[in-house]
Design an enzyme around this catalytic site. Structure first.
Site, short mmCIF file in Angstrom:
data_model
loop_
_atom_site.label_atom_id
_atom_site.label_comp_id
_atom_site.label_asym_id
_atom_site.label_seq_id
_atom_site.Cartn_x
_atom_site.Cartn_y
_atom_site.Cartn_z
N HIS A 143 -16.78 5.97 11.73
CA HIS A 143 -15.50 5.32 11.44
C HIS A 143 -14.70 5.96 10.33
CE1 HIS A 143 -17.63 1.94 13.57
NE2 HIS A 143 -16.60 2.24 14.33
N CYS A 188 0.56 15.33 0.95
CA CYS A 188 -0.60 16.04 1.47
C CYS A 188 -0.91 17.23 0.56
CB CYS A 188 -0.34 16.52 2.89
SG CYS A 188 -1.67 17.58 3.55
#
Ligand SMILES: [Zn+2]
Length: 127
Positions: free
Chosen positions: A2, A29
């Site tokens: 996950h 980013c």
């Protein structure tokens, strides 16, 4: 399978980066410099979980399948107990209460994880 809450995933360049601070719409980013394109590197409903090939390879060589703390209702993870059963791997569920697929487990122990998991680990370590 996950993902990780302490990583970011960039929708533009696909970079996965360690991330331990608050994430916001104006977070940038670290790889491509894009703004507003990163999110936590976790799988959301409707997305394919990570490492499915590695998980299925591990399933075929496991000597025991143990499920800890799950509803047993979200696939594909909920399907692994059936796969283990088909492979002849012993199965055990450690959970607060029986999961939705508890009937598929050969053994189950129920109660708070602080009690049932620690007792089971002690039992395994004692041989
Ligand atoms: Zn990027």
């Amino acid at each position: 399978m996950h993902g990780s809450l302490v990583e970011s995933l960039c929708a533009t360049c696909g970079a996965v980066t360690a991330w331990r601070e608050a994430m916001a719409l104006d977070s940038k980013c670290a790889s491509c410099g894009g703004v507003g394109v990163i999110r936590p590197n976790v799988v959301w409903f409707g997305e394919m979980p990570y490492h499915m090939d590695r998980i299925e390879a591990a399933m075929t060589s496991a000597s025991l399948f143990v499920s800890i703390g799950t509803s047993g209702s979200v696939y594909p993870a909920a399907g692994y107990v059936a796969m283990a059963g088909q492979l002849g791997t012993p199965t055990m569920e450690l959970n607060l209460e029986p999961s939705d697929n508890a009937a598929l487990f050969e053994d189950g122990r129920y109660g708070p994880a602080t009690e049932v998991v620690t007792a089971w680990v002690d039992e395994v370590l004692a041989g």
